[in-house]
Structures are given as structure tokens and as C-alpha cells.
Design a protein around this motif. Structure first.
Motif, mmCIF file in Angstrom:
data_model
loop_
_atom_site.group_PDB
_atom_site.id
_atom_site.type_symbol
_atom_site.label_atom_id
_atom_site.label_comp_id
_atom_site.label_asym_id
_atom_site.label_seq_id
_atom_site.Cartn_x
_atom_site.Cartn_y
_atom_site.Cartn_z
ATOM 1 N N PRO A 72 -1.158 -7.420 -22.589
ATOM 2 C CA PRO A 72 -1.703 -6.504 -23.731
ATOM 3 C C PRO A 72 -3.043 -6.121 -23.131
ATOM 4 C CG PRO A 72 -0.490 -8.309 -24.661
ATOM 5 C CD PRO A 72 -0.594 -8.563 -23.263
ATOM 6 N N ALA A 73 -3.910 -7.172 -23.046
ATOM 7 C CA ALA A 73 -5.321 -6.897 -22.700
ATOM 8 C C ALA A 73 -5.297 -5.963 -21.374
ATOM 9 C CB ALA A 73 -6.183 -8.067 -22.630
ATOM 10 N N SER A 74 -4.758 -6.170 -20.541
ATOM 11 C CA SER A 74 -4.686 -5.514 -19.186
ATOM 12 C C SER A 74 -4.392 -4.217 -19.433
ATOM 13 C CB SER A 74 -3.820 -6.217 -18.055
ATOM 14 O OG SER A 74 -3.975 -5.660 -16.824
ATOM 15 N N GLU A 75 -3.095 -3.788 -20.091
ATOM 16 C CA GLU A 75 -2.714 -2.543 -20.526
ATOM 17 C C GLU A 75 -3.623 -1.821 -20.897
ATOM 18 O OE1 GLU A 75 1.041 -1.874 -22.506
ATOM 19 O OE2 GLU A 75 1.925 -2.957 -20.844
ATOM 20 N N GLY A 81 -9.313 2.891 -18.990
ATOM 21 C CA GLY A 81 -9.868 3.547 -17.700
ATOM 22 C C GLY A 81 -9.369 5.041 -17.229
ATOM 23 N N ALA A 82 -7.953 4.949 -17.497
ATOM 24 C CA ALA A 82 -7.079 6.127 -17.143
ATOM 25 C C ALA A 82 -7.579 7.516 -17.824
ATOM 26 C CB ALA A 82 -5.752 5.972 -17.253
ATOM 27 N N LYS A 83 -8.101 7.076 -19.208
ATOM 28 C CA LYS A 83 -8.488 8.165 -19.975
ATOM 29 C C LYS A 83 -10.067 8.693 -19.432
ATOM 30 C CE LYS A 83 -6.160 6.634 -24.201
ATOM 31 N NZ LYS A 83 -6.695 6.042 -25.643
ATOM 32 N N LEU A 84 -10.667 7.836 -18.988
ATOM 33 C CA LEU A 84 -11.917 8.332 -18.195
ATOM 34 C C LEU A 84 -11.495 9.065 -16.966
ATOM 35 C CD1 LEU A 84 -13.982 4.930 -18.737
ATOM 36 C CD2 LEU A 84 -14.218 6.872 -19.898
ATOM 37 N N LEU A 85 -10.632 8.621 -16.229
ATOM 38 C CA LEU A 85 -10.375 9.309 -15.071
ATOM 39 C C LEU A 85 -9.727 10.755 -15.090
ATOM 40 C CD1 LEU A 85 -9.307 6.200 -13.359
ATOM 41 C CD2 LEU A 85 -11.063 7.423 -12.562
ATOM 42 N N GLU A 86 -8.978 10.650 -16.309
ATOM 43 C CA GLU A 86 -8.377 11.981 -16.605
ATOM 44 C C GLU A 86 -9.237 12.839 -17.148
ATOM 45 O OE1 GLU A 86 -5.169 11.223 -19.442
ATOM 46 O OE2 GLU A 86 -3.905 9.920 -18.009
ATOM 47 N N ALA A 87 -10.271 12.783 -17.941
ATOM 48 C CA ALA A 87 -11.271 13.559 -18.444
ATOM 49 C C ALA A 87 -12.259 14.120 -17.294
ATOM 50 C CB ALA A 87 -12.184 12.714 -19.347
ATOM 51 N N PHE A 101 -8.199 -1.751 -13.314
ATOM 52 C CA PHE A 101 -9.091 -2.535 -13.915
ATOM 53 C C PHE A 101 -8.643 -3.819 -14.527
ATOM 54 C CE2 PHE A 101 -9.279 2.037 -14.558
ATOM 55 C CZ PHE A 101 -10.920 2.223 -14.294
ATOM 56 N N PHE A 102 -9.518 -4.865 -14.355
ATOM 57 C CA PHE A 102 -9.149 -6.343 -14.815
ATOM 58 C C PHE A 102 -10.509 -7.049 -15.426
ATOM 59 C CE2 PHE A 102 -10.565 -6.319 -10.687
ATOM 60 C CZ PHE A 102 -11.588 -7.602 -10.401
ATOM 61 N N ALA A 111 -20.073 -6.235 -14.868
ATOM 62 C CA ALA A 111 -18.899 -5.611 -14.194
ATOM 63 C C ALA A 111 -19.116 -5.300 -12.784
ATOM 64 C CB ALA A 111 -18.780 -4.381 -15.205
ATOM 65 N N PHE A 112 -17.982 -5.061 -12.145
ATOM 66 C CA PHE A 112 -18.280 -4.661 -10.603
ATOM 67 C C PHE A 112 -17.042 -4.174 -9.921
ATOM 68 C CE2 PHE A 112 -16.430 -9.039 -11.336
ATOM 69 C CZ PHE A 112 -15.152 -9.007 -10.332
ATOM 70 N N ALA A 113 -17.491 -3.375 -9.034
ATOM 71 C CA ALA A 113 -16.513 -2.575 -8.306
ATOM 72 C C ALA A 113 -16.130 -3.397 -6.952
ATOM 73 C CB ALA A 113 -16.936 -1.167 -8.016
ATOM 74 N N LEU A 114 -14.889 -3.324 -6.634
ATOM 75 C CA LEU A 114 -14.435 -3.899 -5.376
ATOM 76 C C LEU A 114 -13.847 -2.616 -4.371
ATOM 77 C CD1 LEU A 114 -12.377 -6.881 -6.433
ATOM 78 C CD2 LEU A 114 -15.017 -6.891 -5.333
ATOM 79 N N PRO A 115 -13.775 -2.675 -3.187
ATOM 80 C CA PRO A 115 -13.296 -1.719 -2.459
ATOM 81 C C PRO A 115 -11.840 -1.316 -2.826
ATOM 82 C CG PRO A 115 -14.239 -3.582 -1.021
ATOM 83 C CD PRO A 115 -14.079 -4.090 -2.446
ATOM 84 N N GLY A 116 -11.557 0.030 -2.684
ATOM 85 C CA GLY A 116 -10.473 0.584 -2.928
ATOM 86 C C GLY A 116 -10.166 0.879 -4.379
ATOM 87 N N GLY A 117 -11.123 0.599 -5.369
ATOM 88 C CA GLY A 117 -10.729 1.259 -6.709
ATOM 89 C C GLY A 117 -10.454 -0.079 -7.819
ATOM 90 N N PHE A 118 -10.697 -1.139 -7.429
ATOM 91 C CA PHE A 118 -10.459 -2.308 -8.118
ATOM 92 C C PHE A 118 -11.828 -2.517 -9.061
ATOM 93 C CE2 PHE A 118 -7.569 -3.154 -4.796
ATOM 94 C CZ PHE A 118 -6.410 -3.203 -5.391
ATOM 95 N N ILE A 119 -11.811 -2.563 -10.287
ATOM 96 C CA ILE A 119 -13.051 -2.802 -11.222
ATOM 97 C C ILE A 119 -12.774 -3.901 -11.940
ATOM 98 C CG2 ILE A 119 -14.358 -1.714 -12.927
ATOM 99 C CD1 ILE A 119 -14.064 1.036 -11.658
ATOM 100 N N GLY A 120 -13.565 -5.019 -11.925
ATOM 101 C CA GLY A 120 -13.688 -6.065 -12.753
ATOM 102 C C GLY A 120 -14.622 -6.029 -14.048
ATOM 103 N N VAL A 121 -14.230 -6.753 -15.236
ATOM 104 C CA VAL A 121 -15.269 -6.638 -16.245
ATOM 105 C C VAL A 121 -15.282 -8.080 -16.713
ATOM 106 C CG1 VAL A 121 -15.727 -5.679 -18.614
ATOM 107 C CG2 VAL A 121 -14.370 -4.317 -16.805
ATOM 108 N N HIS A 122 -16.619 -8.621 -17.010
ATOM 109 C CA HIS A 122 -16.668 -9.719 -17.401
ATOM 110 C C HIS A 122 -16.315 -9.894 -19.091
ATOM 111 C CE1 HIS A 122 -19.722 -11.446 -14.300
ATOM 112 N NE2 HIS A 122 -18.519 -10.851 -13.662
#
Length: 505
Positions: A72-75, A81-87, A101-102, A111-122
């Protein structure tokens, strides 16, 4: 928060954040304009290889105890994040990244970005972000890092600058658990001039990501003052630590400088107030519980929610988020009756928002875990109609089918889902679970192999195919699929070894 959590201020995940969100290498960037797409440095790491590198890192992160594996949290986070990308369609960059996003458990606001579009949030950052606009400002900033291909540009400049190879950074990430000092030494290895160039570029990259993030906020109709508010809060939380570091040793520009830059950009603009989705506060309540699931952690979270309830009662109001948090804690403590009471109260007090996926998912978890199987299936069928695209609800629906001995129906449903979402490794893992319940051993291990391959674990996937081949119930058709997939995965594994060997040379 418990003391042991406070001691994880620099776990492996945080080091990865420092390496991939803060270590960028390029001499200069234009102060006002974003760099031209197609820089020569970008040719050295293709988007495909960048994605593979990200998947390899994510494989380790998903196995880390600090990775929050909660559907549920991941979804919610990925939908947000998808709404930001769509906008802001340009946010996917020239490589058209498939973002993921995870959340990880960490007490630092980061928060941090990894190669290839993976974004982590504390987890601490989510709890500190009081509004959707504040969280959006952080995600938009990290999206800016990815869309501008900062990591690809870093690696692209390694040849001319002879700087720290990407292998050293991955090695440092792997070493941190065993020897933090050794990991930091590996990560910081290199000549002084190279490090200074690294720091110079990182500061410019942060400013660039701020500008991209601000544009995403505008296009998404979020309040850009949320970026200012949240950066100010981050500055206050780090006071006495980061501000004591000399500017020339920073990978990030001074927070006060970034705040001033953003304020100057938005001061002449007018914005409509963004109205948050009520699910956002339920998401934060769930993260508050998930960030520390130890006995002491749940006690402290319960105390927090009880205080919120007391404050609401004093003002003759209700706090749905606290009620939900207490329901989730009771579920975690396996007091299903109390969990149901608090959940019913939260749904009643939610007014116009009783159909939240957070309510529905927790209701199904309570019914499934307490073995109320028939009620769980009835509720799951209703939930699937209300949330047909929720893969978390879909998983619970298949669990309810299995619990009610309708395993064939679960397999049929999950196979259809894997055709719709071909890259979802969790669906393949759930399908493996259904095959196991049906006693279909060969298909179980074949599905496990697909799950592992989709997550980037090629070698373990090949091992699962070998187990599937030895299974006594494998048909001729099953063996044909196993042989084809094994050839494909072995070829992929060989290619990756060759690439790694060349990089080592």
C-alpha cells in the motif's frame, strides 16, 4: 525513535545516497540554462546499461532490512511520483526512464536517486513532509537528477578525469555493513584534484535539479513554496552538523543558498493552493508504524497516535490518521479485534473519504491473518471492483482465493495479471506461491525464476530453472519453456560478465 535506529545514521543505503546523489563529476554547467541533451559524456553509459546498474543496486537494497517492503505504501508513493511525471513529460528525460520510487528506514531527512530511474526516500523525510507539496518538492528534485542524467555524465567523464570508477562505489556500498571505515576509504579514494572537480560538479548538479524540480512543481499545480518550507525544515534539522562543513568540501550547496535561489524564482509568481489527497496523511501514518516495527518502536508509535487522539478530543474534533495508525499497530501486534475497532472508527470518521485503499488493504489483512477466509474473499472481490488497478489489492484477492481452496482461480487471475504487467517481479512471486499451493513444483520454480530475473538476479534465476527442470511434474511443454529461458538468461549473464570484465580492465 529507538536508540538502535539512531545508530543507523550512515547505513549502507545512506552511503549509496551519498555516492549516487552527491558524487557527480563534470567541470562546469551553465548557471541559468539546463545542459544540452546529448553531451559527449552521456555517450559512455547507455540508458540500458544505466538501468542494469540501477537494477543491480536495487537487488541489494531490496534484501536490506531497512528497505520498507509494503505494497500500500509503495503503491501510493509510485502513484504520486507518476502524477509528477505525467504533469511534466520532459521529466522522463531523453532516455524515457521508467521510474520506481521506494522507501527506506532512516532517521536522516534525505532522498536519493540511483542509476536508471530508481528514487529512494527516507522514512524520516516522509514524516517531516507535512504536505504533498513538500514531498513533491523532494521527489521532483530527485527526478531532476535522473532526467538530466547526472550519473551517466559522471561516468562519462571518468576517462578524461581518471576519477573514482563506478565499481569502487558499488564496492563501498557492499563493504559498509562489515567495515564502515573501509567503505568510506574506498569511496573517497582518488586524487585531490579529481575530488575537487567532483565536488564542483555536484554543487552545480544540485542547483540544476532544484530548477528542474521547480518546473515539475509548477506543471503539477503543487505549491512551490513547499520546496522553500521543506528545505528550511531540512536546514533546521541539520543545524550544527552540515553548516559546519566548509563549502569547498560539500557535495551539496549550502541549503540557505538554495532557499534564496528558489525564493527569487517564485517571488513574482502567483499560485493556487494545492489541496492534498486525504490518503497522503494515511500514508504518513502507515510509514510511522513501518519505520520501526520492534516492540519498543510500536509502543512509541502508539504513544504518538494516542497523543494525537487526545489533542483532537480536547478540540472536539477527530483524527482519522491517528485512528488508522492505532488500527495498524494493533494489527501488527496481532490484536485483530482491537485493530478492527479502530479501523471501523477511522472509516466512520473519514466522512467523504471512506473508500481509501489504505482502509481496504488493512481490512483485508485483518480478515486474512485472522483466518476469516470467507469474509476475506467477499471483501476482496468487492475491493477488486473498487480498485481494479491496485496490484496490492490483487495480491490480497489471490491470497483470499488460495485461503478458500480456489487455487486454480488464483492461478488464472495471476497469470492474466502477469500478462498485463510483464515487468512486475512481485506478481511472478505471487504466482509461484499459488503454484506451490496447487502442488505444481515445476511451474512454481519457473515462476520464481521469472521473478528473480525481473528483479535483476540472473544467476539465482538460472538456479531456479535448474530446480524446475529436476521437478518430477514437469511436462514436455514446461521443459521447452525452461530450456528457452535458460538459454536466454545464460546469454544475458555472459554479456554482463563481459561488460564487467571490460570495465575492470
Amino acid at each position: 525513535m529507538k536508540n538502535s535506529l539512531l545508530k543507523t545514521t550512515l547505513p549502507r543505503l545512506t552511503l549509496i545516497a551519498a555516492l549516487f546523489a552527491g558524487c557527480f563529476i563534470e567541470p562546469t554547467l551553465h548557471a541559468q540554462n539546463l545542459p544540452m541533451l546529448g553531451d559527449t559524456g552521456r555517450e559512455d553509459l547507455s540508458p540500458v546499461m544505466e538501468r542494469k546498474l540501477g537494477e543491480e543496486i536495487m537487488l541489494g537494497i531490496r534484501q536490506d532490512k531497512d528497505y520498507i517492503d509494503d505494497e500500500p505504501a509503495s503503491e501510493f508513493l509510485n502513484d504520486f511520483g507518476a502524477k509528477l511525471l505525467e504533469a511534466h513529460q520532459e521529466a522522463r528525460g531523453d532516455a524515457n526512464y521508467d521510474f520506481y520510487f521506494f522507501t527506506v528506514r532512516d532517521t536522516m531527512l534525505n532522498a536519493f536517486a540511483l542509476p536508471g530511474g530508481f528514487i529512494g526516500v527516507h522514512s524520516a523525510l516522509i514524516l517531516a513532509a507535512h504536505s504533498e507539496s513538500e514531498l513533491a518538492s523532494v521527489l521532483a528534485h530527485e527526478i531532476g537528477h535522473v532526467s538530466q542524467r547526472h550519473i551517466a555524465r559522471m561516468i562519462g567523464n571518468q576517462k578524461q578525469d581518471a576519477l573514482i570508477p563506478i565499481a569502487s562505489m558499488i564496492l563501498a556500498a557492499l563493504l559498509i555493513r562489515a567495515s564502515p571505515d573501509a567503505a568510506i576509504a574506498v569511496a573517497m579514494g582518488g586524487e585531490g584534484l579529481a575530488i575537487q572537480r567532483q565536488l564542483d560538479f555536484s554543487q552545480n548538479a544540485e542547483r540544476e535539479a532544484d530548477r528542474v524540480g521547480l518546473q515539475i512543481l509548477r506543471d503539477g499545480h503543487f505549491d512551490p513554496t513547499g520546496m522553500v518550507a521543506f528545505f528550511s525544515r531540512m536546514q533546521n534539522s541539520a543545524r550544527g552538523y552540515s553548516d559546519n562543513v566548509p563549502a569547498f568540501l560539500r557535495t551539496h550547496p549550502l541549503t540557505s543558498e538554495r532557499i534564496a535561489d528558489i525564493q527569487s524564482r517564485i517571488q513574482s509568481e502567483t499560485f493556487s493552493k494545492h489541496i492534498d489527497n486525504p490518503d497522503y496523511q494515511l500514508f504518513r501514518a502507515r510509514i510511522r508504524v513501518l519505520q520501526d516495527e520492534t516492540t519498543q518502536g510500536l509502543i512509541e508509535a502508539k504513544s504518538y497516535f494516542n497523543d494525537q487522539m487526545a489533542q483532537a478530543k480536547a478540540t472536539k474534533t477527530v483524527d482519522v490518521n491517528a485512528e488508522y495508525g492505532l488500527a495498524f499497530i494493533a494489527y501488527k501486534q496481532r490484536d485483530f479485534q482491537l485493530a478492527q475497532q479502530y479501523l471501523d472508527l477511522a472509516i466512520k470518521d473519514s466522512g467523504d473519504h471512506p473508500s481509501s485503499v489504505f482502509f481496504t488493504s488493512l481490512q483485508l489483512d485483518i480478515l486474512l491473518t485472522s483466518k476469516q477466509n470467507e469474509a476475506a474473499l467477499a471483501a476482496a472481490e468487492k475491493a477488486l471492483q473498487a480498485f481494479p488497478t491496485s496490484r496490492g489489492i490483487g495480491r490480497q484477492y489471490s491470497d483470499a482465493l488460495i485461503a478458500n481452496n480456489q487455487v486454480d482461480a488464483a492461478i488464472t487471475y495471476l497469470r492474466d495479471q502477469t500478462l498485463l504487467y510483464r515487468k512486475d517481479f512481485l506478481l511472478q512471486a505471487q504466482l509461484a506461491k499459488a503454484y506451490a499451493a496447487a502442488g505444481k513444483e515445476a511451474l512454481q520454480h519457473l515462476a520464481l525464476a521469472e521473478s528473480l530475473a525481473l528483479s535483476g538476479a540472473i544467476s539465482p534465476a538460472i538456479d531456479q530453472l535448474s530446480i524446475a527442470r529436476r521437478s518430477p511434474d514437469g511436462t514436455f511443454y514446461d521443459h521447452a519453456i525452461i530450456d528457452a529461458r535458460e538459454r536466454d538468461l545464460k546469454e544475458r549473464f555472459k554479456d554482463e560478465l563481459e561488460v564487467a570484465k571490460k570495465k575492470g580492465e
